[in-house]
Design a protein around this motif. Structure first.
Motif, PDB file in Angstrom:
ATOM      1  N   SER A  32     -58.848 -55.639 -36.306  1.00  0.00           N
ATOM      2  CA  SER A  32     -58.540 -57.018 -35.913  1.00  0.00           C
ATOM      3  C   SER A  32     -57.078 -57.340 -36.180  1.00  0.00           C
ATOM      4  CB  SER A  32     -59.442 -57.991 -36.680  1.00  0.00           C
ATOM      5  OG  SER A  32     -60.806 -57.724 -36.438  1.00  0.00           O
ATOM      6  N   LEU A  33     -56.571 -56.869 -37.301  1.00  0.00           N
ATOM      7  CA  LEU A  33     -55.156 -57.083 -37.624  1.00  0.00           C
ATOM      8  C   LEU A  33     -54.263 -56.416 -36.582  1.00  0.00           C
ATOM      9  CD1 LEU A  33     -53.007 -58.138 -39.578  1.00  0.00           C
ATOM     10  CD2 LEU A  33     -53.233 -55.994 -40.863  1.00  0.00           C
ATOM     11  N   ALA A  34     -54.645 -55.213 -36.150  1.00  0.00           N
ATOM     12  CA  ALA A  34     -53.868 -54.514 -35.121  1.00  0.00           C
ATOM     13  C   ALA A  34     -53.874 -55.299 -33.814  1.00  0.00           C
ATOM     14  CB  ALA A  34     -54.442 -53.119 -34.905  1.00  0.00           C
ATOM     15  N   ARG A  35     -55.009 -55.925 -33.481  1.00  0.00           N
ATOM     16  CA  ARG A  35     -55.056 -56.742 -32.268  1.00  0.00           C
ATOM     17  C   ARG A  35     -54.063 -57.890 -32.326  1.00  0.00           C
ATOM     18  NH1 ARG A  35     -54.312 -60.830 -30.200  1.00  0.00           N
ATOM     19  NH2 ARG A  35     -55.618 -62.274 -29.073  1.00  0.00           N
ATOM     20  N   PHE A  36     -53.960 -58.561 -33.485  1.00  0.00           N
ATOM     21  CA  PHE A  36     -53.048 -59.687 -33.605  1.00  0.00           C
ATOM     22  C   PHE A  36     -51.585 -59.233 -33.646  1.00  0.00           C
ATOM     23  CE2 PHE A  36     -56.887 -61.801 -35.463  1.00  0.00           C
ATOM     24  CZ  PHE A  36     -56.986 -62.790 -34.501  1.00  0.00           C
ATOM     25  N   VAL A  37     -51.332 -58.044 -34.162  1.00  0.00           N
ATOM     26  CA  VAL A  37     -49.959 -57.538 -34.254  1.00  0.00           C
ATOM     27  C   VAL A  37     -49.459 -57.061 -32.896  1.00  0.00           C
ATOM     28  CG1 VAL A  37     -48.489 -55.741 -35.246  1.00  0.00           C
ATOM     29  CG2 VAL A  37     -50.159 -56.938 -36.692  1.00  0.00           C
ATOM     30  N   PHE A  38     -50.284 -56.293 -32.170  1.00  0.00           N
ATOM     31  CA  PHE A  38     -49.830 -55.653 -30.934  1.00  0.00           C
ATOM     32  C   PHE A  38     -50.277 -56.373 -29.668  1.00  0.00           C
ATOM     33  CE2 PHE A  38     -50.183 -52.237 -34.143  1.00  0.00           C
ATOM     34  CZ  PHE A  38     -48.867 -51.824 -34.161  1.00  0.00           C
ATOM     35  N   GLY A  39     -51.232 -57.306 -29.774  1.00  0.00           N
ATOM     36  CA  GLY A  39     -51.660 -58.071 -28.609  1.00  0.00           C
ATOM     37  C   GLY A  39     -52.847 -57.462 -27.890  1.00  0.00           C
ATOM     38  N   THR A  43     -54.112 -53.202 -27.107  1.00  0.00           N
ATOM     39  CA  THR A  43     -55.235 -52.774 -27.952  1.00  0.00           C
ATOM     40  C   THR A  43     -56.592 -52.801 -27.257  1.00  0.00           C
ATOM     41  OG1 THR A  43     -55.447 -55.021 -28.806  1.00  0.00           O
ATOM     42  CG2 THR A  43     -54.065 -53.495 -30.059  1.00  0.00           C
ATOM     43  N   GLN A 115     -53.403 -69.035 -31.882  1.00  0.00           N
ATOM     44  CA  GLN A 115     -52.787 -70.079 -32.707  1.00  0.00           C
ATOM     45  C   GLN A 115     -52.939 -71.468 -32.079  1.00  0.00           C
ATOM     46  OE1 GLN A 115     -51.175 -67.833 -30.950  1.00  0.00           O
ATOM     47  NE2 GLN A 115     -49.511 -68.794 -29.806  1.00  0.00           N
TER      48      GLN A 115
END
Length: 400
Positions: A32-39, A43, A115
């Motif tokens: 989930s963190l990777a989704r928010f970082v890379f979009g 992902t 956001q």
């Protein structure tokens, strides 16, 4: 001993399966963190052709009816006064609260601009089914949270909040049933805009009613499976007698759902039904294995009285509802010659969400009294001071 050491020692004492769930949840959190970082574009396998993938089809559209046990059982117990089913209410509320909380997580993951999720609360669009669903999910999650507070107050011995929660119990039940009815049906409503996209096997004007009825079938079935597994694997009380009562109610709900489904297919559906053999097979499996077979099984008294067969029938209903939601939100929406499959990250996130639901339920059952609800034995009187039960009892004993 520090709090961290206490937590570590506690985790060391957990069963290996619980530790495995913790690992899966951790992997899901990292994904989930990777989704928010890379979009989303990098992902996931989502695109303009498939804007809704696994996170919507399972984490939202499927997870919502699977969490419907709370409002279904609440209505059965409090509105129809079948009070003997009361011991099943709290586990159902916990399941519903966890389910809707994780639905909110799934929605945040799938939003292109998470956001801005607060915009729904400020910039209203009452003509949008998505607006209605988002508002109802937020409201119903709040209601479930308030209902979940009762075992928390009992655990820590808070008299006053416990009595206040008991006072507003019926308004909460009414609110839960009303709000859940609205958004369970609205999940079907916003697929009505897909006039030329959703296949005729599932597209019809009664889709909102079908979503609501199938959610009740799934909710009752989840309660049966949950109570059976809790007794078998967690050593919780055997509620076979109560589950037999639910197993008598479930065939009636399935019959109504099947009647509406057949009527809508025969009388209201427009467009070709047999032009896509693959979809026809999915529809047949959904109806035969997920509706007809469990209906026939549950009409047999021997099946209702047998724990294993009763749970098997409930599992079939759950599988049928899951397939129905995937048929409507994914398979039935795919154009001929196109195919969507989730990325590895999407799959890891979904597995993590499922593991989180099971993990949190096990932990809540371990530390909070959700299987020992006996309202007639609880003292709801307001003490002289805002103190815990133990303090009040000790004070009274000292006076005596």
């Amino acid at each position: 001993m520090t709090a961290a050491k206490i937590i570590v020692n506690e985790i060391k004492g957990y069963h290996r399966f619980v530790k495995f769930l913790i690992v899966l949840v951790s992997l899901g959190a990292l994904a989930s963190l990777a989704r928010f970082v890379f979009g989303l574009g990098v992902t996931t396998n989502l695109n303009d052709t498939f804007p809704w993938g696994l996170w919507i089809s399972f984490d939202v559209v499927t997870a919502v009816p699977l969490a419907a046990g709370a409002f279904t059982l609440g209505a059965i117990v409090h509105c129809f006064h079948i009070k003997k089913l009361e011991p099943l209410v709290r586990p159902a509320i916990v399941t519903g609260f966890l389910g809707y909380s994780l639905v909110c997580v799934g929605l945040l993951l799938d939003l292109g601009q998470p956001q801005r999720c607060w915009h729904t609360m400020v910039y209203w669009n009452p003509h949008s089914p998505m607006f209605e669903v988002s508002m109802c999910i937020a409201a119903y999650t709040t209601v479930l949270f308030l209902e979940f507070l009762s075992p928390v107050c009992e655990k820590f011995g808070y008299h006053v909040p416990l009595r206040l929660l008991r006072t507003i119990e019926m308004p909460l039940v009414v609110a839960a049933a009303s709000i859940s009815t609205l958004h369970q049906s609205s999940l079907g409503t916003f697929f009505l805009i897909a006039v030329d996209k959703l296949h005729s096997l599932w597209y019809n004007p009664l889709l909102p009613l079908l979503f609501w009825l199938s959610a009740m079938c799934a909710g009752i079935s989840i309660i049966i499976v949950e109570a059976t597994m809790s007794h078998k694997y967690m050593g919780q009380p055997d509620e076979s007698e109560l589950l037999e009562t639910l197993a008598k109610i479930l065939p009636w709900v399935i019959t109504v759902y099947l009647t509406v489904k057949v009527f809508s297919l025969v009388a209201l559906t427009e467009g070709p039904l047999f032009n896509r053999p693959g979809l026809l097979v999915l529809f047949a499996v959904e109806v035969v294995c997920g509706v007809l077979l469990p209906l026939v099984m549950l009409m047999n008294g021997n099946v209702r009285e047998n724990n294993r067969l009763r749970a098997t029938a409930a599992w079939l209903v759950i599988a049928g509802v899951i397939l129905n939601r995937f048929n409507v939100s994914m398979f039935g929406m795919e154009a001929p010659g196109t195919f969507y499959y989730p990325s590895l990250l999407e799959s890891v996130v979904t597995i993590g969400i499922i593991a989180a639901h099971i993990l949190f339920f096990v932990l809540i059952a371990k530390y909070f009294p959700i299987f020992e609800h006996h309202p007639e034995t609880v003292d709801y009187s307001i003490p002289d001071h805002f103190r815990k039960n133990e303090q009040g009892n000790a004070h009274g004993a000292a006076k005596a």
